[in-house]
Design an enzyme around this catalytic site. Structure first.
Site, PDB file in Angstrom:
ATOM      1  CG  HIS A   1      -1.696  -1.144   1.109  1.00  0.00           C
ATOM      2  ND1 HIS A   1      -2.701  -1.286   2.054  1.00  0.00           N
ATOM      3  CD2 HIS A   1      -2.646  -1.805   0.072  1.00  0.00           C
ATOM      4  CE1 HIS A   1      -3.220  -2.813   2.436  1.00  0.00           C
ATOM      5  NE2 HIS A   1      -3.415  -2.490   0.864  1.00  0.00           N
TER       6      HIS A   1
ATOM      7  CD  GLU B   1      -0.569   0.659   4.841  1.00  0.00           C
ATOM      8  OE1 GLU B   1      -0.364   0.252   4.983  1.00  0.00           O
ATOM      9  OE2 GLU B   1      -2.204   0.265   4.204  1.00  0.00           O
TER      10      GLU B   1
ATOM     11  CG  HIS C   1       0.196  -3.678   6.101  1.00  0.00           C
ATOM     12  ND1 HIS C   1      -0.294  -3.086   4.787  1.00  0.00           N
ATOM     13  CD2 HIS C   1       1.066  -4.635   5.379  1.00  0.00           C
ATOM     14  CE1 HIS C   1      -0.702  -3.898   3.782  1.00  0.00           C
ATOM     15  NE2 HIS C   1       0.302  -4.931   4.231  1.00  0.00           N
TER      16      HIS C   1
ATOM     17  CD  GLU D   1      -2.320  -3.321   9.595  1.00  0.00           C
ATOM     18  OE1 GLU D   1      -1.660  -1.109  10.171  1.00  0.00           O
ATOM     19  OE2 GLU D   1      -2.415  -3.293   9.004  1.00  0.00           O
TER      20      GLU D   1
END
Length: 724
Positions: A378, A381, A474, A556
């Site tokens: 992504h 990010e 991420h 994350e």
């Protein structure tokens, strides 16, 4: 040029596996007759969908240091250079409970209440991904071909806004540089601007990442910026997150780099609407005020610390320039992207893997197992790039754990899985408009080449040496701290699994994050979740868990920072914090995969005791639905936003947007069709034979008019029964 055209790549299948690499020196290994290039199986790489080098092989003469957009949009190169300094820790703004629970009332207190909501009319609902009915004066347009609007800049590459003189206080916006994102700017007051972010290419949404510059600032003036086409329902901006700011004058005069800034920050629903999947949704606004310290300055604003494709290429070149690092770290081209950019694969290990594996086999030991790390699937990010750089810096260091890891493990690192999206300034998708983290189950070689070749490489590693762990990195836009998502054993029977994979045992997926929690002060075990929901069966984490490795995680890291229970308390994460997370992650990998059986049994017992004492909540938080519980606004619907535009050929867009009819729908249609009653004979057209043997159509006989209905005498209504 069409997407199905293919060109031979310099990458070969055996190079992807890197089983014949020699890490004893920095020199290229000689080609033996048994592995000559002519005898190797060539791996095909996709041709760019757009390029302006006619009659030239697309891969010939490409300068890898220059990012390719794959579109008709040209970016200024080189990108802006920034002062690389580590500033002091910067606190999160105190969360405003009123801004979170009742943002409307919060705006009234600030004197910035919205206008009374107007009735929603069909003409005010956007279907193109951009709000309708924006007020103010247009002062910047990035000439985005995806916007389906006429380019409004008559001067080509000149600045869009020509100032009227030294007294003109209008800001000059710019976003035509690498990884930037700003579509349009409207001036609504002397020092106030409404901003539109550009949708991800070939989509109608995914507006979250912003990165642009302003010039012609005025010292001491307070500028109000309103980004009015945000699409997520909630954000860390209402929980203390502040924008990042970089001033050329501050960097030159005071050696201050990227730092947090902005006041009166609020994230709230606005009066603009868009349609998606037959439902009408509201846009959201991020509003903040910036007071610039200098006049005539150039200032950059960003959602998170930028990390561009060029930054990665320069970092890898720096690694290759070190003779000692070249012995343990080798760069290979995994594949070319849709736009023709490099997707690099780094292999980090000690010694010649072939010789080491032979020695281990002679001693009755299995070959070195593999660990795979990846980031930036992504593109918005960017904090994930700082984490994986921290991993790389640790793995090539002389730390005792790093030396042991290189001796026992072959690390395959893909630092940037979506280079096209990073270059274009996308938040969620690649050039083709697809969320690459939803393509792992069946990736297309031409449309999703980086996922296709990475999965192929991981499958080969699984078959040759085994993959001990996979971590995909991420950023998270709502929660604090760093944490992981894994796959619990109870989800194992719900879908098919690869024959090589064994039934996972209880607590298997929770041991590693429990150890990271022991080591990393920025990590929160209580924020970890272990789900494998049906809609995530196509994501990297779940696909790799079912097909490749027993330990598959999504790491994350908050765009904001740590909460009050973690370090640094209620403070923004900076580059040094993100890199520390990467280093601690590698130390935890060492503790889990490089211990002997007795040490691992003791550690396992200790961590299970900790997990039983501190159970993790079993709620529905999702790794890719940054707004927990918001099904309608989920990031999972990337493909539904794909639209026709000037970037991709029509055939490619049709391939993206067309969906095959599901078996259940087809079955229901056949049942419905078979259940229809056959019409009566008198209503059918009669077919008679003629003398010539041909069938001729005879008109149906006329039906007599039906007699008028007889009137029935009206019967009195029966008396109601008494109630019991």
């Amino acid at each position: 040029v069409v997407a199905t055209e293919m060109a031979e790549s310099e990458v070969v299948a055996t190079e992807m596996a890197d089983s014949d690499e020699n890490f004893d020196s920095g020199e290229e290994e000689p080609q033996s007759p048994s592995t000559s290039r002519s005898q190797k199986e060539l791996v095909m790489a996709p041709r760019p969908l757009y390029h302006d080098r006619e009659d030239v092989d697309w891969d010939e003469g490409i300068e890898d240091a220059i990012p390719q957009t794959g579109t008709k949009i040209s970016l200024s190169h080189p990108p802006p250079s920034f002062l690389d300094v580590s500033g002091k820790d910067e606190a999160l703004n105190p969360p405003n409970p009123l801004a979170i629970s009742n943002p409307e009332e919060h705006l009234k207190i600030m004197g910035r209440a919205r206008e009374d909501p107007k009735p929603i009319s069909k003409d005010s609902i956007s279907t193109t991904g951009y709000p309708i009915g924006i007020g103010g004066t247009l002062v910047y347009d990035s000439m985005d071909h995806n916007a389906k609007r006429k380019a409004t800049n008559p001067n080509g590459t000149d600045p869009y806004l020509t100032l009227g003189g030294d007294d003109d206080t209008a800001l000059q916006f710019e976003s035509l540089f690498e990884s930037a994102n700003l579509f349009q700017a409207y001036r609504t007051g002397p020092f106030e601007y409404d901003l539109l972010l550009r949708n991800d290419f070939n989509t109608n949404g995914h507006t979250q990442w912003y990165y642009f510059s302003v010039a012609n600032t005025r010292q001491g003036a307070s500028y109000r910026f309103n980004i009015i086409n945000m699409y997520k329902k909630s954000s860390m901006y209402n929980r203390g997150l502040r924008p990042l700011i970089y001033s050329d004058r501050l960097a030159t005069d005071m050696k201050v780099g990227w730092h947090r800034g902005g006041t009166d920050i609020v994230y709230v629903r606005n009066n603009f609407h868009y349609q998606k999947a037959r439902a009408v949704h509201s846009y959201y606004s991020l509003s903040f005020t910036v007071t610039f310290p200098f006049s005539k300055d150039r200032v950059f604003l960003a959602h998170c610390y930028p990390y561009t494709y060029t930054d990665l290429q320069q970092y890898i070149v720096k690694l290759e320039a070190d003779a000692e690092i070249r012995k343990i770290c080798r760069r290979r081209l995994l594949c070319r992207t849709v736009a023709g950019n490099r997707c690099d694969l780094l292999t980090i290990t000690a010694g010649n893997t072939v010789e080491v594996d032979q020695t281990r086999a002679a001693a009755g030991r299995p070959p070195k197992q593999c660990v795979v790390l990846s980031a930036r699937v992504h593109p918005g990010e960017s904090n994930a790039s700082w984490i994986i750089q921290g991993c790389i810096e640790f793995l090539v260091s002389n730390a005792p754990e790093a030396v042991a890891l290189r001796e026992q493990i072959v690390f395959k690192v893909v630092p940037m899985l979506n280079p096209d999206g990073v270059i274009l300034g996308n938040y969620r998708t690649g050039l083709a408009g697809s969320d690459l983290n939803r393509k792992w189950k069946d990736p297309d070689q031409s449309m999703h080449p980086t996922v296709f070749f990475m999965k192929q490489m991981m499958e080969k590693m699984r078959d040759e040496r085994g993959v001990g762990m996979f971590v995909d990195m991420h950023g998270h836009s709502v929660k604090n701290n760093a944490f992981v998502y894994g796959c619990d054993a109870r989800f194992w029977p719900q879908a098919p699994n690869h024959p090589s994979r064994k039934q996972p045992h209880e607590y298997e997926c929770r041991i590693f994050p429990a150890q990271v929690d022991q080591l990393c002060s920025h990590f929160s075990l209580r924020d970890c979740r272990f789900h494998a929901k049906k809609k995530k069966e196509v994501s990297a984490r779940v696909v790799c868990w079912r097909q490749i490795t027993p330990l598959s995680y999504t790491l994350e890291a908050s765009f904001g920072g740590a909460d009050k229970e973690h370090s640094p308390p209620t403070t923004h994460f900076s580059q040094k914090h993100y890199k520390r997370i990467g280093a601690d992650l590698c130390i935890a990998i060492h503790d889990i995969l490089c211990q002997d059986e007795e040490q691992m049994a003791a550690l396992r017992a200790l961590l299970i005791k900790k997990l039983e004492a501190e159970p993790i909540p079993e709620d529905g938080d999702s790794d890719d639905e940054s707004d927990a519980g918001e099904k309608e606004e989920s990031d999972d619907d990337s493909e539904d936003d794909t639209v026709e535009n000037l970037v991709l050929p029509q055939a490619v867009v049709q391939k993206l947007t067309s969906k095959p009819k599901s078996k259940s729908k087809a079955r229901r249609a056949s049942v419905s069709k078979s259940s229809k009653k056959e019409p009566k004979k008198e209503d059918k057209t009669d077919l008679d034979r003629t003398d010539s043997g041909k069938t001729k159509v005879q008109p149906p006989p006329e039906k007599p008019a039906p007699p008028p209905p007889k009137k029935e005498p009206v019967k009195p209504a029966p008396a109601p029964e008494p109630k019991p």
